[in-house]
Scaffold this motif. Structure first.
Motif, PDB file in Angstrom:
ATOM      1  N   THR A  38       0.853  -1.204  -0.026  1.00 31.29           N
ATOM      2  CA  THR A  38       0.073   0.015  -0.043  1.00 31.29           C
ATOM      3  C   THR A  38       0.748   1.206  -0.067  1.00 31.29           C
ATOM      4  OG1 THR A  38      -0.067  -0.058   2.310  1.00 31.29           O
ATOM      5  CG2 THR A  38      -1.968  -0.976   1.232  1.00 31.29           C
ATOM      6  N   ALA A  39       1.992   1.295   0.331  1.00 32.68           N
ATOM      7  CA  ALA A  39       2.818   2.564   0.596  1.00 32.68           C
ATOM      8  C   ALA A  39       3.445   2.918  -0.739  1.00 32.68           C
ATOM      9  CB  ALA A  39       3.801   2.264   1.287  1.00 32.68           C
ATOM     10  N   PRO A  40       3.202   4.307  -1.031  1.00 35.83           N
ATOM     11  CA  PRO A  40       3.863   4.728  -2.368  1.00 35.83           C
ATOM     12  C   PRO A  40       5.354   4.592  -2.819  1.00 35.83           C
ATOM     13  CG  PRO A  40       3.778   6.648  -0.651  1.00 35.83           C
ATOM     14  CD  PRO A  40       3.201   5.377  -0.032  1.00 35.83           C
ATOM     15  N   GLN A  41       5.571   3.713  -3.576  1.00 34.32           N
ATOM     16  CA  GLN A  41       6.998   3.187  -3.932  1.00 34.32           C
ATOM     17  C   GLN A  41       7.622   4.488  -4.663  1.00 34.32           C
ATOM     18  OE1 GLN A  41       6.548  -0.131  -6.382  1.00 34.32           O
ATOM     19  NE2 GLN A  41       5.482  -1.303  -4.746  1.00 34.32           N
ATOM     20  N   TYR A  42       7.246   5.645  -4.722  1.00 36.15           N
ATOM     21  CA  TYR A  42       8.170   6.628  -5.395  1.00 36.15           C
ATOM     22  C   TYR A  42       8.648   7.519  -3.931  1.00 36.15           C
ATOM     23  CZ  TYR A  42       3.739   9.190  -4.514  1.00 36.15           C
ATOM     24  OH  TYR A  42       2.689   9.406  -3.898  1.00 36.15           O
TER      25      TYR A  42
END
Length: 71
Positions: A38-42
C-alpha cells in the motif's frame, strides 16, 4: 541416550517454534506485506519503512531460532 535426548529437545523446539512463528512472527510478516503493498513506491521514506519492518521480522526470528540467541 544422549542422542535420544538431543532429538527430543529438537522436536520440542520445532514444535514450540512453529507455534511461536504462527502467533508472533506471522503478524509482523503480514504487516510488512501490507506496507509493501500500500505504501507509495516513489517515496524514499517508503524504502526505509520497509527496511524497518524487515529488521523487526529478522530480530524476532533470530531471537527464537537455534542459530542465534536473543542478543
Amino acid at each position: 541416550m544422549d542422542t535420544a535426548s538431543y532429538h527430543r529437545a529438537m522436536w520440542y523446539h520445532k514444535k514450540h517454534f512453529n507455534v511461536w512463528a504462527r502467533e508472533e512472527l506471522q503478524p509482523l510478516v503480514d504487516e510488512l506485506v501490507e506496507a509493501a503493498r500500500t505504501a507509495p513506491q516513489y517515496d524514499g521514506r517508503f524504502l526505509y519503512e520497509l527496511e524497518y519492518y524487515k529488521l523487526r521480522c529478522m530480530r524476532a526470528y533470530f531471537s527464537h531460532s537455534l542459530i542465534a540467541d536473543g542478543n
